[in-house]
Design a protein around this motif. Structure first.
Motif, PDB file in Angstrom:
ATOM      1  N   ILE A 101      38.818  66.367  41.963  1.00 18.46           N
ATOM      2  CA  ILE A 101      38.925  64.931  41.726  1.00 18.46           C
ATOM      3  C   ILE A 101      39.861  64.265  42.715  1.00 18.46           C
ATOM      4  O   ILE A 101      39.861  63.029  42.825  1.00 18.46           O
ATOM      5  N   ALA A 102      40.654  65.055  43.452  1.00 19.39           N
ATOM      6  CA  ALA A 102      41.554  64.451  44.452  1.00 19.39           C
ATOM      7  C   ALA A 102      40.777  63.569  45.414  1.00 19.39           C
ATOM      8  O   ALA A 102      41.224  62.480  45.790  1.00 19.39           O
ATOM      9  N   LEU A 103      39.598  64.010  45.805  1.00 23.40           N
ATOM     10  CA  LEU A 103      38.812  63.290  46.807  1.00 23.40           C
ATOM     11  C   LEU A 103      38.130  62.044  46.250  1.00 23.40           C
ATOM     12  O   LEU A 103      37.533  61.281  47.010  1.00 23.40           O
ATOM     13  N   ASP A 104      38.246  61.820  44.934  1.00 22.83           N
ATOM     14  CA  ASP A 104      37.721  60.577  44.379  1.00 22.83           C
ATOM     15  C   ASP A 104      38.397  59.375  45.014  1.00 22.83           C
ATOM     16  O   ASP A 104      37.826  58.281  45.051  1.00 22.83           O
ATOM     17  N   ALA A 105      39.619  59.568  45.525  1.00 24.86           N
ATOM     18  CA  ALA A 105      40.364  58.462  46.133  1.00 24.86           C
ATOM     19  C   ALA A 105      39.671  57.922  47.374  1.00 24.86           C
ATOM     20  O   ALA A 105      39.937  56.792  47.795  1.00 24.86           O
ATOM     21  N   PHE A 106      38.775  58.717  47.967  1.00 22.34           N
ATOM     22  CA  PHE A 106      38.040  58.263  49.154  1.00 22.34           C
ATOM     23  C   PHE A 106      36.684  57.665  48.800  1.00 22.34           C
ATOM     24  O   PHE A 106      35.919  57.294  49.684  1.00 22.34           O
ATOM     25  N   GLY A 107      36.384  57.561  47.522  1.00 24.82           N
ATOM     26  CA  GLY A 107      35.081  57.107  47.088  1.00 24.82           C
ATOM     27  C   GLY A 107      34.851  55.636  47.342  1.00 24.82           C
ATOM     28  O   GLY A 107      35.766  54.860  47.635  1.00 24.82           O
ATOM     29  N   ASP A 108      33.603  55.234  47.222  1.00 28.73           N
ATOM     30  CA  ASP A 108      33.234  53.831  47.395  1.00 28.73           C
ATOM     31  C   ASP A 108      33.544  53.065  46.107  1.00 28.73           C
ATOM     32  O   ASP A 108      33.423  53.611  45.021  1.00 28.73           O
ATOM     33  N   GLY A 133      32.518  63.635   9.206  1.00 30.49           N
ATOM     34  CA  GLY A 133      31.695  63.513  10.403  1.00 30.49           C
ATOM     35  C   GLY A 133      31.454  62.097  10.830  1.00 30.49           C
ATOM     36  O   GLY A 133      30.766  61.855  11.811  1.00 30.49           O
ATOM     37  N   GLY A 134      31.981  61.141  10.127  1.00 31.22           N
ATOM     38  CA  GLY A 134      31.676  59.756  10.441  1.00 31.22           C
ATOM     39  C   GLY A 134      32.810  59.031  11.112  1.00 31.22           C
ATOM     40  O   GLY A 134      32.919  57.823  10.978  1.00 31.22           O
ATOM     41  N   ASN A 135      33.724  59.763  11.761  1.00 31.35           N
ATOM     42  CA  ASN A 135      34.831  59.120  12.448  1.00 31.35           C
ATOM     43  C   ASN A 135      34.305  58.211  13.554  1.00 31.35           C
ATOM     44  O   ASN A 135      33.224  58.443  14.103  1.00 31.35           O
ATOM     45  N   PRO A 136      35.058  57.169  13.893  1.00 28.61           N
ATOM     46  CA  PRO A 136      34.651  56.335  15.022  1.00 28.61           C
ATOM     47  C   PRO A 136      34.512  57.192  16.272  1.00 28.61           C
ATOM     48  O   PRO A 136      35.209  58.199  16.425  1.00 28.61           O
ATOM     49  N   PRO A 137      33.610  56.864  17.156  1.00 26.30           N
ATOM     50  CA  PRO A 137      33.443  57.662  18.370  1.00 26.30           C
ATOM     51  C   PRO A 137      34.731  57.700  19.170  1.00 26.30           C
ATOM     52  O   PRO A 137      35.490  56.722  19.167  1.00 26.30           O
ATOM     53  N   PRO A 138      35.021  58.829  19.820  1.00 26.79           N
ATOM     54  CA  PRO A 138      36.265  58.929  20.588  1.00 26.79           C
ATOM     55  C   PRO A 138      36.273  57.912  21.715  1.00 26.79           C
ATOM     56  O   PRO A 138      35.230  57.528  22.253  1.00 26.79           O
ATOM     57  N   THR A 139      37.488  57.479  22.055  1.00 22.00           N
ATOM     58  CA  THR A 139      37.631  56.553  23.173  1.00 22.00           C
ATOM     59  C   THR A 139      37.199  57.256  24.449  1.00 22.00           C
ATOM     60  O   THR A 139      37.656  58.368  24.730  1.00 22.00           O
ATOM     61  N   PRO A 140      36.288  56.672  25.205  1.00 20.94           N
ATOM     62  CA  PRO A 140      35.830  57.339  26.426  1.00 20.94           C
ATOM     63  C   PRO A 140      36.978  57.520  27.402  1.00 20.94           C
ATOM     64  O   PRO A 140      37.910  56.711  27.420  1.00 20.94           O
ATOM     65  N   PRO A 141      36.943  58.588  28.190  1.00 19.05           N
ATOM     66  CA  PRO A 141      38.019  58.790  29.151  1.00 19.05           C
ATOM     67  C   PRO A 141      38.074  57.631  30.138  1.00 19.05           C
ATOM     68  O   PRO A 141      37.065  56.991  30.428  1.00 19.05           O
ATOM     69  N   GLU A 142      39.264  57.384  30.636  1.00 20.51           N
ATOM     70  CA  GLU A 142      39.455  56.291  31.584  1.00 20.51           C
ATOM     71  C   GLU A 142      38.568  56.506  32.815  1.00 20.51           C
ATOM     72  O   GLU A 142      38.505  57.591  33.373  1.00 20.51           O
ATOM     73  N   THR A 143      37.883  55.471  33.216  1.00 21.01           N
ATOM     74  CA  THR A 143      37.045  55.548  34.406  1.00 21.01           C
ATOM     75  C   THR A 143      37.901  55.279  35.627  1.00 21.01           C
ATOM     76  O   THR A 143      38.489  54.210  35.758  1.00 21.01           O
TER      77      THR A 143
END
Length: 347
Positions: free
Chosen positions: A340-347, A22-32
């Motif tokens: 998530i397609a519309l994320d491309a129009f985000g600020d 249970g002490g594995n390093p925390p997973p790499t967060p998903p790419e933002t």
């Protein structure tokens, strides 16, 4: 001492065991994901002309957290700054007639959006495969047809003006690859006639609002030979326009090629006619949101990169469509939430 060593050994084994389980390093967060950075004037738009008809049947729209939202406000929150609305002359069911157009334009204005009006000059769909005259215009000779187009355009523009709406852009015709108001205005039959109709629409728009930019719109933004044929012909015949509009509907597999060809075409249009360009329709299957976001990120980046700020914007066509009339190129999922397609129009 043995007892102390035994306890120490036990604790050490426990620590090692915890580390391995249970002490594995925390997973790499998903790419933002970071949406493309564009100029402040760049139009990040959506054609949501179906909205009132959809709402009349009980369709609702939700944000990504599942909260019901007014569609215009929701699009604004997603990063959109512009709304495109089609205009039909006398549609059988009333949707997209002048009254419906004004109702939606008022909502777009209230949401703080720029507005594009897309005149089809038809009672229903006008596109590369069909450009039918409105039923009330069918028997008119060409001179009266031209006058009627002009007067109708003025009437709609004045109705919008009376309601406090000045469109930023107006399309005179929709996907007019071979002209409009067939057969009189079919470009392959008479480019001169088509040019006369474009001039009538242009002068009508400017007579009401000199600041509104007029768009001539054809599809297949990757097809440079089509665009050269059309705009060489219109120019030769004295037509006027402010912006060249394009549609672009690639597949999941060929979007990168289409985007590159579209950019090359835009650069050629800017150079050849000293005219800025705008991609006024895009779409990709809602079932492929990752590919769609990649496509949108790329085309928005490319259009914004055109030198001299001559790439003016990108509009998604009916992204809000879900479970609606069999249309599969929206960008909302089956629960009524944006993908998530519309994320491309985000600020």
């Amino acid at each position: 001492m043995k007892k102390v060593l035994w306890v120490y050994s036990g604790l050490l084994l426990l620590i090692i065991s915890c580390s391995s389980k249970g002490g594995n390093p925390p997973p790499t967060p998903p790419e933002t994901y970071k949406p493309p950075v564009v100029s402040a004037a760049f139009a990040k738009g959506a054609d949501i002309s179906w909205v009132t008809q959809m709402e009349s049947t009980g369709v609702k729209f939700y944000d990504k957290s599942g909260n019901q939202q007014d569609l215009f406000g929701l699009m604004k929150s997603l990063g959109f700054n512009s709304i495109r609305l089609r205009a039909w002359v006398n549609p059988a069911n009333g949707w997209c007639n002048t009254a419906d157009l004004v109702a939606k334009a008022l909502r777009a204005k209230a949401a703080g959006m720029k507005i594009m009006i897309d005149f089809h000059y038809s009672d229903s769909w006008a596109d590369p495969g069909k450009q039918p005259k409105p039923a009330a215009w069918a028997a008119l000779d060409f001179a009266n047809l031209t006058t009627t187009l002009h007067d109708y355009t003025v009437s709609v523009m004045n109705t919008l003006k009376t309601n406090g709406i000045t469109p930023d852009w107006v399309q005179v015709g929709n996907e007019t690859n071979d002209g409009m108001l067939w057969e009189d205005g079919r470009a392959s039959k008479s480019m001169a006639n088509f040019a006369v109709l474009i001039k009538a629409g242009y002068s009508a728009v400017k007579s009401v609002s000199s600041t509104t930019k007029v768009i001539v719109h054809i599809s297949n933004g990757y097809d440079n030979s089509l665009f050269r044929w059309m705009f060489d012909g219109l120019k030769t015949n004295g037509a006027q326009w402010d912006i060249i509009g394009m549609s672009l509907y690639p597949s999941v597999d060929n979007w990168a090629d289409y985007d590159s060809k579209c950019l090359a075409n835009i650069n050629d249009m800017v150079s050849r006619y000293s005219t800025p360009c705008m991609v006024v329709e895009v779409g990709m299957p809602a079932s492929s949101p990752d590919a769609s976001r990649n496509f949108l990120t790329d085309i928005i980046t490319k259009v914004n990169s055109v030198s001299g700020s001559n790439g003016l914007g990108v509009f998604y066509w009916e992204p809000e469509a879900y479970n609606w009339q069999g249309y599969g190129l929206g960008a909302f999922d089956n629960s009524g939430k944006p993908t998530i397609a519309l994320d491309a129009f985000g600020d």
